[in-house]
Design a protein around this motif. Structure first.
Motif, PDB file in Angstrom:
ATOM      1  N   ALA A  34     -38.999  24.758 -26.334  1.00  0.00           N
ATOM      2  CA  ALA A  34     -39.677  25.989 -26.732  1.00  0.00           C
ATOM      3  C   ALA A  34     -40.125  26.832 -25.800  1.00  0.00           C
ATOM      4  CB  ALA A  34     -40.873  25.554 -27.482  1.00  0.00           C
ATOM      5  N   ILE A  35     -40.604  26.502 -24.736  1.00  0.00           N
ATOM      6  CA  ILE A  35     -41.171  27.282 -23.418  1.00  0.00           C
ATOM      7  C   ILE A  35     -39.960  27.970 -22.829  1.00  0.00           C
ATOM      8  CG2 ILE A  35     -41.958  27.256 -21.278  1.00  0.00           C
ATOM      9  CD1 ILE A  35     -44.245  25.093 -22.114  1.00  0.00           C
ATOM     10  N   THR A  36     -38.962  27.335 -22.760  1.00  0.00           N
ATOM     11  CA  THR A  36     -37.594  28.057 -21.848  1.00  0.00           C
ATOM     12  C   THR A  36     -37.113  29.076 -22.848  1.00  0.00           C
ATOM     13  OG1 THR A  36     -36.098  26.196 -22.582  1.00  0.00           O
ATOM     14  CG2 THR A  36     -37.010  25.864 -20.367  1.00  0.00           C
ATOM     15  N   THR A  37     -37.005  28.836 -24.181  1.00  0.00           N
ATOM     16  CA  THR A  37     -36.602  29.730 -25.148  1.00  0.00           C
ATOM     17  C   THR A  37     -37.482  31.079 -25.047  1.00  0.00           C
ATOM     18  OG1 THR A  37     -35.623  28.062 -26.501  1.00  0.00           O
ATOM     19  CG2 THR A  37     -35.655  30.010 -27.355  1.00  0.00           C
ATOM     20  N   ILE A  38     -38.928  30.903 -25.298  1.00  0.00           N
ATOM     21  CA  ILE A  38     -39.643  31.871 -25.376  1.00  0.00           C
ATOM     22  C   ILE A  38     -39.392  32.743 -24.057  1.00  0.00           C
ATOM     23  CG2 ILE A  38     -41.820  32.729 -25.266  1.00  0.00           C
ATOM     24  CD1 ILE A  38     -42.344  30.188 -27.276  1.00  0.00           C
ATOM     25  N   ALA A  39     -39.540  32.122 -22.843  1.00  0.00           N
ATOM     26  CA  ALA A  39     -39.531  32.605 -21.513  1.00  0.00           C
ATOM     27  C   ALA A  39     -38.137  33.542 -21.431  1.00  0.00           C
ATOM     28  CB  ALA A  39     -39.625  31.806 -20.419  1.00  0.00           C
ATOM     29  N   ASP A  40     -36.960  33.238 -22.081  1.00  0.00           N
ATOM     30  CA  ASP A  40     -35.766  33.879 -22.135  1.00  0.00           C
ATOM     31  C   ASP A  40     -35.932  35.104 -22.910  1.00  0.00           C
ATOM     32  OD1 ASP A  40     -34.443  32.034 -20.492  1.00  0.00           O
ATOM     33  OD2 ASP A  40     -32.856  31.492 -21.639  1.00  0.00           O
ATOM     34  N   TRP A  41     -36.806  35.163 -23.899  1.00  0.00           N
ATOM     35  CA  TRP A  41     -36.910  36.367 -24.635  1.00  0.00           C
ATOM     36  C   TRP A  41     -37.651  37.375 -23.857  1.00  0.00           C
ATOM     37  CZ3 TRP A  41     -39.384  33.573 -29.475  1.00  0.00           C
ATOM     38  CH2 TRP A  41     -38.293  32.650 -30.139  1.00  0.00           C
ATOM     39  N   HIS A  42     -38.217  37.092 -22.907  1.00  0.00           N
ATOM     40  CA  HIS A  42     -39.227  38.077 -21.947  1.00  0.00           C
ATOM     41  C   HIS A  42     -38.508  38.153 -20.484  1.00  0.00           C
ATOM     42  CE1 HIS A  42     -42.083  38.622 -25.121  1.00  0.00           C
ATOM     43  NE2 HIS A  42     -41.862  37.289 -25.440  1.00  0.00           N
ATOM     44  N   ASN A  77     -34.204  23.039 -33.621  1.00  0.00           N
ATOM     45  CA  ASN A  77     -34.581  24.144 -32.871  1.00  0.00           C
ATOM     46  C   ASN A  77     -36.164  24.185 -32.698  1.00  0.00           C
ATOM     47  OD1 ASN A  77     -35.154  26.644 -31.669  1.00  0.00           O
ATOM     48  ND2 ASN A  77     -33.554  27.559 -32.710  1.00  0.00           N
ATOM     49  N   PRO A  78     -36.456  24.034 -31.405  1.00  0.00           N
ATOM     50  CA  PRO A  78     -38.093  23.930 -31.236  1.00  0.00           C
ATOM     51  C   PRO A  78     -38.715  25.356 -31.727  1.00  0.00           C
ATOM     52  CG  PRO A  78     -36.852  24.244 -29.217  1.00  0.00           C
ATOM     53  CD  PRO A  78     -35.877  23.885 -30.366  1.00  0.00           C
ATOM     54  N   VAL A  79     -37.880  26.213 -31.931  1.00  0.00           N
ATOM     55  CA  VAL A  79     -38.899  27.603 -32.107  1.00  0.00           C
ATOM     56  C   VAL A  79     -38.158  28.168 -33.304  1.00  0.00           C
ATOM     57  CG1 VAL A  79     -39.559  28.117 -29.800  1.00  0.00           C
ATOM     58  CG2 VAL A  79     -37.289  28.727 -30.546  1.00  0.00           C
TER      59      VAL A  79
END
Length: 287
Positions: A78-86, A278-280
């Motif tokens: 979840a964190i790596t995915t969200i960070a990739d969005w920003h 998918n965690p997100v």
């Protein structure tokens, strides 16, 4: 000129002040909350107060994703995915607001060499409390956590993990030839410029196997993500449990391949069997 946003990612478990305090201090532009989802676990009533206070500070409600805070790979994903969005923003992660396993997953996410996010720890003023209240009280300070970079799979390597898993069915197992032909189909980086003409029914040449080994499979085997089994003269690839968990954590790096493999699973003429959580997923749906 594009504005760089301040983004906070915070697990929401049994804390209040250690979540709200740093957000009140830093005044981020956007907040993501990762909340535990389990029908057997009662949601604390003060979680609503956390969400409301963040909305007051930030000006908009936080985006909430429900996941398993006791699954460190799910938190990491979840964190790596969200960070990739920003990619152009300042992303900070509160690693002390969730469960112990969430703290490990959050720290690992920030240590990933391709994830641009800073972890921080929050010291409480008082501890402990009872079950009906947050486990700590007050907010003393938030401090950035020193981390060391760790290797993580490249997009091609994540795609290879997905392809191996998808072709590990009751009827067949994945071979290196499978990876090469599928990599040609999806235009993976290591096969670009190597395919002449149509990618369908591409017949690999010796050089393709060398490139595959050097850039993908040798690393996956060395990291313990992939095991090779010998059956007669043929060698087959399969994911280890660590490989499956790594695929879960980094699926966003090969999302187009993952999504297509899931769609192909529904086609009876295509012998592919693949499904990956998918965690997100809720955040993706509302983006």
């Amino acid at each position: 000129m594009k504005r760089h946003l301040r983004v906070h990612i915070v697990p929401l478990w049994r804390e209040h002040d250690r979540i709200v305090g740093p957000i009140e201090d830093d005044r981020p532009d956007k907040v993501y909350l990762l909340e535990h989802e389990d029908p057997a676990v009662e949601r604390p009533t003060y979680h609503e107060a956390v969400v409301d206070r963040i909305a007051d500070v930030v000006g908009t409600p936080p985006d909430v994703e429900y996941l398993d805070l006791f699954d460190m790979y799910e938190v990491m994903g979840a964190i790596t995915t969200i960070a990739d969005w920003h990619p152009d923003d300042f992303v900070r992660v509160n690693v002390t607001a969730g469960t112990k396993r969430a703290a490990v997953g959050a720290t690992m996410a920030c240590m990933d060499e391709h994830t641009d996010a800073e972890p921080y720890v929050v010291d409480p003023e008082v501890r402990p409390h009872g079950l009906d209240a947050p486990v700590t009280e007050g907010f003393e300070r938030a401090s950035l956590l020193t981390t060391y970079q760790i290797d993580s799979p490249s997009p091609d390597q994540v795609a290879a993990l997905a392809l191996i898993e998808a072709h590990d069915t009751d009827a067949k197992r994945a071979k290196k030839k499978t990876l090469i032909t599928e990599a040609a189909r999806y235009g993976l980086e290591f096969m670009r410029g190597r395919v002449d003409g149509e990618v369908e029914d591409y017949d690999p040449v010796t050089g393709d196997y060398n490139v595959l080994d050097n850039r993908v499979t040798a690393t996956l085997e060395h990291q313990g993500y992939v095991a090779v089994t010998q059956r007669g003269t043929r060698r087959y690839l399969e994911l280890t449990e660590e490989g499956r968990q790594t695929l879960r954590a980094f699926r966003h790096r090969a999302e187009s391949v993952v999504s297509d493999l899931e769609a192909r699973t529904d086609d009876p003429s295509d012998n592919v069997d693949f499904a990956l959580d998918n965690p997100v997923d809720a955040l993706v749906e509302h983006r």
